[in-house]
Write a protein that holds these residues in place. Structure first.
Motif, PDB file in Angstrom:
ATOM      1  N   GLY A 131      16.850  -3.423 -10.564  1.00 43.10           N
ATOM      2  CA  GLY A 131      17.566  -4.496 -11.254  1.00 43.10           C
ATOM      3  C   GLY A 131      18.867  -4.895 -10.605  1.00 43.10           C
ATOM      4  O   GLY A 131      19.734  -5.488 -11.257  1.00 43.10           O
ATOM      5  N   PHE A 134      20.354  -8.908 -10.334  1.00 37.44           N
ATOM      6  CA  PHE A 134      19.550  -9.943 -10.978  1.00 37.44           C
ATOM      7  C   PHE A 134      20.325 -10.671 -12.078  1.00 37.44           C
ATOM      8  O   PHE A 134      20.052 -11.826 -12.362  1.00 37.44           O
ATOM      9  CB  PHE A 134      18.278  -9.337 -11.569  1.00 37.44           C
ATOM     10  CG  PHE A 134      17.268  -8.895 -10.539  1.00 37.44           C
ATOM     11  CD1 PHE A 134      17.307  -9.397  -9.253  1.00 37.44           C
ATOM     12  CD2 PHE A 134      16.287  -7.977 -10.872  1.00 37.44           C
ATOM     13  CE1 PHE A 134      16.374  -8.992  -8.292  1.00 37.44           C
ATOM     14  CE2 PHE A 134      15.353  -7.566  -9.929  1.00 37.44           C
ATOM     15  CZ  PHE A 134      15.397  -8.073  -8.635  1.00 37.44           C
ATOM     16  N   ASP A 135      21.297  -9.982 -12.687  1.00 41.43           N
ATOM     17  CA  ASP A 135      22.051 -10.604 -13.776  1.00 41.43           C
ATOM     18  C   ASP A 135      23.063 -11.626 -13.289  1.00 41.43           C
ATOM     19  O   ASP A 135      23.492 -12.500 -14.053  1.00 41.43           O
ATOM     20  CB  ASP A 135      22.762  -9.527 -14.607  1.00 41.43           C
ATOM     21  CG  ASP A 135      23.642  -8.625 -13.748  1.00 41.43           C
ATOM     22  OD1 ASP A 135      23.388  -8.514 -12.530  1.00 41.43           O
ATOM     23  OD2 ASP A 135      24.592  -8.016 -14.299  1.00 41.43           O
ATOM     24  N   PRO A 138      20.142 -14.818  -9.470  1.00 43.99           N
ATOM     25  CA  PRO A 138      18.688 -14.879  -9.698  1.00 43.99           C
ATOM     26  C   PRO A 138      17.877 -15.079  -8.423  1.00 43.99           C
ATOM     27  O   PRO A 138      16.654 -14.971  -8.462  1.00 43.99           O
ATOM     28  CB  PRO A 138      18.528 -16.076 -10.639  1.00 43.99           C
ATOM     29  CG  PRO A 138      19.756 -16.911 -10.421  1.00 43.99           C
ATOM     30  CD  PRO A 138      20.851 -15.948 -10.096  1.00 43.99           C
ATOM     31  N   THR A 158      11.851  -8.890  -7.514  1.00 46.43           N
ATOM     32  CA  THR A 158      12.516 -10.129  -7.909  1.00 46.43           C
ATOM     33  C   THR A 158      12.788 -10.080  -9.409  1.00 46.43           C
ATOM     34  O   THR A 158      12.280  -9.196 -10.107  1.00 46.43           O
ATOM     35  CB  THR A 158      11.620 -11.346  -7.598  1.00 46.43           C
ATOM     36  OG1 THR A 158      10.463 -11.305  -8.468  1.00 46.43           O
ATOM     37  CG2 THR A 158      11.157 -11.342  -6.149  1.00 46.43           C
ATOM     38  N   PRO A 159      13.576 -11.029  -9.931  1.00 42.53           N
ATOM     39  CA  PRO A 159      13.782 -11.055 -11.389  1.00 42.53           C
ATOM     40  C   PRO A 159      12.472 -11.158 -12.170  1.00 42.53           C
ATOM     41  O   PRO A 159      12.393 -10.681 -13.301  1.00 42.53           O
ATOM     42  CB  PRO A 159      14.659 -12.294 -11.583  1.00 42.53           C
ATOM     43  CG  PRO A 159      15.413 -12.418 -10.301  1.00 42.53           C
ATOM     44  CD  PRO A 159      14.432 -12.006  -9.238  1.00 42.53           C
ATOM     45  N   PRO A 162      10.565  -6.985 -11.543  1.00 43.97           N
ATOM     46  CA  PRO A 162      11.551  -5.912 -11.317  1.00 43.97           C
ATOM     47  C   PRO A 162      10.959  -4.509 -11.381  1.00 43.97           C
ATOM     48  O   PRO A 162      11.600  -3.559 -10.923  1.00 43.97           O
ATOM     49  CB  PRO A 162      12.552  -6.132 -12.451  1.00 43.97           C
ATOM     50  CG  PRO A 162      11.721  -6.693 -13.568  1.00 43.97           C
ATOM     51  CD  PRO A 162      10.653  -7.532 -12.908  1.00 43.97           C
TER      52      PRO A 162
END
Length: 376
Positions: A131, A134-135, A138, A158-159, A162
Motif C-alpha cells: 500500500g 497509494f493514498d 494514485p 497498483t491501487p 494492492p
C-alpha cells in the motif's frame, strides 16, 4: 472566434499542467528471495516520494543530503513497513529493516532498505499486501521481483491490485506477461513527452502542404498511410533501443536522453509552424524514436530482472506500449480527418496547439538539461 479562444485556453491549461518530468512515473522496486521459511529482500523507494510522504528536507532548501536522510531512517522504515505485509499459509511473516543505503536509479536517488522476514513454516505461497503511496499518489506502482531457487517471477502492485497471492512453484508466466502489457499501456498514456512527440508529428497527417499553405488531405487513406508510416517508424526505433538498453547492451546518460526527448518534441512541434521536413516526418520519428526507447527502458533496467524473466517482461511491456499508441491513433485520426478542412483545425489545433507543445517542451528541456525546477 470565441470558440477558438476557448480551445486555445483549454489546451494551454492542459499543457502547462503536465508534470515537467513528463516521463518517469512513480515506482518502487521490491526484490524478495525466499528460501524455506525465510524471506530476504530489498526495497528501493525514490527519495522524492518519501519526501512527499513524510518530509525529509529538514532545512527546506529543496536539496536532500545524506545527513537529512540518515536522521529519518527510523521514520522511513516505520512508514514503509506499515504499508507492506507478507504472509504465508494464513500466518504473518513479520518484516524488519536490517540496513539502510542509497542508490542511484535512472530517474534519481532512492532510499534502499534491506529486509528480512521469518515465516512460521516453509513458504509455498506468499501473500503480499502492498500500500505504499497509494493514498497520496494514485499513479504509483510497486514492481516486485520474486526469486525462489532458480525461478524468478514478477508482479505489479497498483491501487486496483494492492494484494496478490504469489505461487513460488509454477508461477504464472501469462500473469507476468499480462501485468507488463498493462504497465506498458499505462506508461505510454502518462508519458506526456512521448505522446506530444507523436501528436506533433501526426497533426499534419490530415493536411497537405503546398504553395506555403495547408489544405485538407483528399482521402482518409492518404492520411492513414502517413500516420502508419510515422507510428511504425517510431515503434521500430524505440523497440530497438528499448531492447538493447534493457538487456544491458547499450546505455546513455539519463539526463542526455531525457533532454534530447524534450528537444525532439520542440522540433516536431515547430515543424508544423515552419515546415522543414514534411515528407521526412517518418524518418524523424525513427531517429528520435531511438532515444525515446532509452527513456522507456528505465523501468525494466531498474527492476534488475534475470534474463529469463526479463525477456518476458520486455516483450509484454513493449506490446503494451504499442497497444497504447494504437489507442491514441484510433482516437486522434478520425476526428482530425473530419476537421481537416476547417480553419479551426489549421489555426487553433495545428498552429496554436503546436506552439503550446513547443513552449511546454522547451520548459522540459531547460529543466532536464540544466537540472532546475521551473514548473515541476
Amino acid at each position: 472566434m470565441r470558440r477558438l479562444w476557448l480551445a486555445c485556453l483549454g489546451a494551454c491549461a492542459f499543457l502547462t499542467a503536465l508534470p515537467a518530468s513528463a516521463h518517469k512515473p512513480s515506482d518502487s522496486y521490491l526484490s524478495l528471495s525466499v528460501a524455506g521459511a525465510r524471506v530476504d529482500g530489498q526495497w528501493d523507494i525514490a527519495l522524492r516520494d518519501l519526501d512527499m510522504a513524510i518530509g525529509l528536507d529538514a532545512d527546506g532548501n529543496g536539496e536532500l543530503t545524506w545527513d537529512e536522510v540518515r536522521l529519518r531512517h527510523d521514520a522511513i522504515a516505520a512508514y514503509a513497513l506499515s504499508r507492506l505485509k507478507l504472509a504465508s499459509g494464513g500466518a504473518a511473516c513479520p518484516l524488519q529493516v536490517t540496513h539502510h543505503l542509497l542508490d542511484d536509479h535512472t530517474d534519481g536517488t532512492y532510499a534502499v532498505m534491506r529486509l528480512r522476514a521469518d515465516c512460521p513454516a516453509d513458504v509455498a505461497t506468499l501473500d503480499v499486501d502492498y500500500g505504499l503511496l497509494f493514498d497520496i499518489d494514485p499513479q504509483h506502482k510497486g514492481l516486485l521481483k520474486l526469486a525462489h531457487g532458480a525461478n524468478t517471477s514478477t508482479a505489479i502492485f497498483t491501487p486496483d491490485a494492492p494484494r496478490q497471492q504469489l505461487q513460488l512453484a509454477g508461477a504464472s508466466k501469462w500473469r507476468q506477461f499480462a501485468d507488463y502489457v498493462r504497465h506498458g499501456v499505462w506508461h505510454i498514456w502518462i508519458g506526456f513527452d512521448h505522446i506530444l512527440f507523436l501528436l506533433a508529428l501526426m497533426l499534419p497527417a490530415v493536411l497537405v502542404y503546398s504553395n506555403r499553405a495547408w489544405s485538407g488531405a483528399p482521402t482518409f487513406r492518404i492520411a492513414a498511410i502517413d500516420v502508419v508510416k510515422i507510428v511504425t517508424a517510431f515503434t521500430l526505433a524505440h523497440s530497438i533501443t528499448l531492447s538493447l538498453a534493457t538487456l544491458g547492451m547499450l546505455s546513455l546518460p539519463s539526463r542526455l536522453v531525457e533532454a534530447t526527448i524534450a528537444a525532439s518534441v520542440v522540433l516536431a512541434a515547430l515543424n508544423n509552424i515552419w515546415p522543414m521536413f514534411q515528407r521526412q516526418r517518418a524518418l524523424v520519428a525513427f531517429g528520435f524514436g531511438l532515444l525515446h526507447g532509452f527513456g522507456f527502458a528505465g523501468v525494466l533496467i531498474d527492476l534488475g530482472l534475470p534474463k529469463g524473466s526479463l525477456m518476458l517482461s520486455l516483450v509484454g511491456f513493449n506490446v503494451g506500449v504499442e497497444l497504447g499508441q494504437i489507442a491514441i491513433v484510433a482516437a486522434f485520426l478520425p476526428l482530425a480527418f473530419l476537421a481537416r478542412h476547417t480553419a479551426f483545425y489549421r489555426k487553433a489545433i495545428l498552429a496554436g496547439g503546436s506552439a503550446l507543445i513547443a513552449v511546454v517542451a522547451l520548459v522540459w528541456f531547460a529543466e532536464r538539461a540544466l537540472d532546475i525546477a521551473l514548473i515541476s
